[in-house]
Enzyme design. Structure first.
Site, PDB file in Angstrom:
ATOM      1  N   LYS A  40       0.848  -1.214   0.000  1.00  0.00           N
ATOM      2  CA  LYS A  40       0.000   0.000   0.000  1.00  0.00           C
ATOM      3  C   LYS A  40       0.873   1.250   0.000  1.00  0.00           C
ATOM      4  CE  LYS A  40      -3.742  -2.416   2.395  1.00  0.00           C
ATOM      5  NZ  LYS A  40      -3.080  -3.676   2.791  1.00  0.00           N
ATOM      6  N   ASP A  56       3.663   7.231   0.025  1.00  0.00           N
ATOM      7  CA  ASP A  56       4.634   8.215   0.510  1.00  0.00           C
ATOM      8  C   ASP A  56       4.914   9.251  -0.581  1.00  0.00           C
ATOM      9  OD1 ASP A  56       6.774   9.354   2.095  1.00  0.00           O
ATOM     10  OD2 ASP A  56       6.912   7.403   3.091  1.00  0.00           O
ATOM     11  N   ILE A  57       5.920  10.074  -0.363  1.00  0.00           N
ATOM     12  CA  ILE A  57       6.306  11.022  -1.416  1.00  0.00           C
ATOM     13  C   ILE A  57       7.034  10.256  -2.520  1.00  0.00           C
ATOM     14  CG2 ILE A  57       6.439  13.028   0.106  1.00  0.00           C
ATOM     15  CD1 ILE A  57       9.568  12.623  -0.023  1.00  0.00           C
ATOM     16  N   SER A  79     -11.520  -3.098   2.482  1.00  0.00           N
ATOM     17  CA  SER A  79     -12.515  -4.081   2.927  1.00  0.00           C
ATOM     18  C   SER A  79     -12.955  -3.904   4.379  1.00  0.00           C
ATOM     19  CB  SER A  79     -11.936  -5.486   2.755  1.00  0.00           C
ATOM     20  OG  SER A  79     -10.735  -5.605   3.495  1.00  0.00           O
ATOM     21  N   GLY A 115     -11.381  -9.901   1.422  1.00  0.00           N
ATOM     22  CA  GLY A 115     -12.459  -9.799   2.411  1.00  0.00           C
ATOM     23  C   GLY A 115     -13.426 -10.961   2.380  1.00  0.00           C
ATOM     24  N   GLY A 140      -6.979 -15.091   2.366  1.00  0.00           N
ATOM     25  CA  GLY A 140      -5.892 -15.447   3.267  1.00  0.00           C
ATOM     26  C   GLY A 140      -6.295 -16.470   4.311  1.00  0.00           C
TER      27      GLY A 140
HETATM   28  P1  XMP Z   1      -7.971 -12.446   4.860  1.00  0.00           P
HETATM   29  O1  XMP Z   1      -7.288 -13.307   5.871  1.00  0.00           O
HETATM   30  O2  XMP Z   1      -8.877 -11.427   5.475  1.00  0.00           O
HETATM   31  O3  XMP Z   1      -6.743 -11.661   4.159  1.00  0.00           O
HETATM   32  O4  XMP Z   1      -8.632 -13.235   3.769  1.00  0.00           O
HETATM   33  C1  XMP Z   1      -6.891 -10.567   3.310  1.00  0.00           C
HETATM   34  C2  XMP Z   1      -5.543 -10.030   2.935  1.00  0.00           C
HETATM   35  O5  XMP Z   1      -5.725  -8.881   2.125  1.00  0.00           O
HETATM   36  C3  XMP Z   1      -5.318  -7.718   2.838  1.00  0.00           C
HETATM   37  N1  XMP Z   1      -6.393  -6.766   2.673  1.00  0.00           N
HETATM   38  C4  XMP Z   1      -6.330  -5.737   1.849  1.00  0.00           C
HETATM   39  N2  XMP Z   1      -5.351  -5.334   1.034  1.00  0.00           N
HETATM   40  N3  XMP Z   1      -6.745  -3.571   0.355  1.00  0.00           N
HETATM   41  C5  XMP Z   1      -5.563  -4.235   0.296  1.00  0.00           C
HETATM   42  O6  XMP Z   1      -4.676  -3.819  -0.457  1.00  0.00           O
HETATM   43  C6  XMP Z   1      -7.768  -3.924   1.143  1.00  0.00           C
HETATM   44  O7  XMP Z   1      -8.839  -3.337   1.168  1.00  0.00           O
HETATM   45  C7  XMP Z   1      -7.539  -5.074   1.936  1.00  0.00           C
HETATM   46  N4  XMP Z   1      -8.322  -5.729   2.791  1.00  0.00           N
HETATM   47  C8  XMP Z   1      -7.588  -6.790   3.210  1.00  0.00           C
HETATM   48  C9  XMP Z   1      -5.106  -8.106   4.273  1.00  0.00           C
HETATM   49  O8  XMP Z   1      -4.105  -7.310   4.880  1.00  0.00           O
HETATM   50  C10 XMP Z   1      -4.672  -9.537   4.082  1.00  0.00           C
HETATM   51  O9  XMP Z   1      -3.320  -9.595   3.666  1.00  0.00           O
END
Ligand code: XMP
Length: 261
Positions: free
Chosen positions: A85, A88-89, A141, A207, A229
């Protein structure tokens, strides 16, 4: 088509899967690398890409343990995404991108809140030079996503008020992003984002499962790849679980949608 979009489509076709595995392994017993490698080796047939987050980067290091995982992913024919994610600059963003791409990541996730000039522009430049991908956040999410991504803001391009996430979706098109992130927990937002992107920029949706998102609702709304995940990595049998989820996704795609959203 951009190189990253191409390798993702190829991988999806070969694997018959739209699952991006979030390998967020946690282990207090110093077996982290072995555990992560084990899950990847077991589940790789049922996923089309790997996503890595700070769960592995912080304890293992990018050019040490994580690189070993990326090498294995590539040997198994899987593209890899770093969920940093970047936010930064421009000067710092350039260093972030160069290092993750040098370690072997095929794409990184970046945050459009920082804007283009002296913001994300250097990331897109590095990505182009190294033939890698950039995926932008549009709507996260988690519960508080509305506080930032859901704000009504002034859209300088149209001169009208617009939700922040739709402005980000338009920027994804304008900047030539390889994908956007929109949480499966908000299918109505995915639908609106899809209406802007029209399949030109694929939607990656985290999510599902642990955060309450539903496979069918996310896909019907326009999500293309599902980032999953804990539902897989914490399962008793991650390979069997990944296979079951892959089959559920494919069933929805063939029975309900008839074709790709
Ligand atoms: P789970 O265990 O919840 O893992 O199935 C989800 C994975 O995705 C990441 N995550 C996000 N990454 N934008 C992102 O770039 C999002 O909105 C977002 N929501 C969940 C979370 O950190 C984990 O690695």
């Amino acid at each position: 088509m951009s190189p990253f979009k191409f390798i993702m489509e190829e991988s999806e076709r070969r694997k018959g899967s739209r699952i991006v595995l979030a390998l967020d392994v946690i282990d207090e017993h110093k077996n982290l690398l072995a555990k992560a490698m084990g899950i990847l080796g077991d589940a790789y047939e049922h996923i089309c890409a790997l996503k890595i987050n700070h769960h592995l980067v912080l304890p293992l290091g990018v050019f040490d343990g994580v690189k070993k995982i990326l090498d294995k992913a590539h040997d198994l024919g899987l593209p890899s995404i770093m969920d940093c994610k970047a936010n930064d600059i421009g000067h710092t963003n350039r260093v972030i991108a160069e290092n993750y791409y040098k370690a072997g990541f095929d794409a990184i996730i970046a945050n459009p809140f920082v804007g283009w000039e002296e913001g994300l522009q250097p990331i897109f430049e590095v990505a182009k030079k190294m033939s890698r991908g950039v995926i932008l956040l549009t709507y996260m999410s988690h519960k508080a996503a509305w506080e930032g991504y859901g704000q009504m803001v002034y859209d300088a391009a149209s001169g009208e008020a617009s939700p922040q996430y739709l402005i980000f979706a338009k920027k994804a098109l304008l900047w030539g992003a390889d994908g956007v992130i929109a949480g499966a927990t908000y299918p109505e937002k995915i639908r609106e984002i899809y209406a802007v992107l029209r399949g030109i920029v694929p939607i990656y949706s985290p999510g599902i499962g642990m955060q309450g998102g539903d496979i069918e609702m996310a896909l019907s709304a326009g999500a293309h790849y599902l980032i999953i995940g804990r539902s897989i990595i914490d399962a008793k049998d991650p390979a069997e679980t990944a296979k079951r989820i892959k089959n559920s996704i494919n069933k929805v795609l063939s029975e309900r949608l008839g074709s790709r959203p």
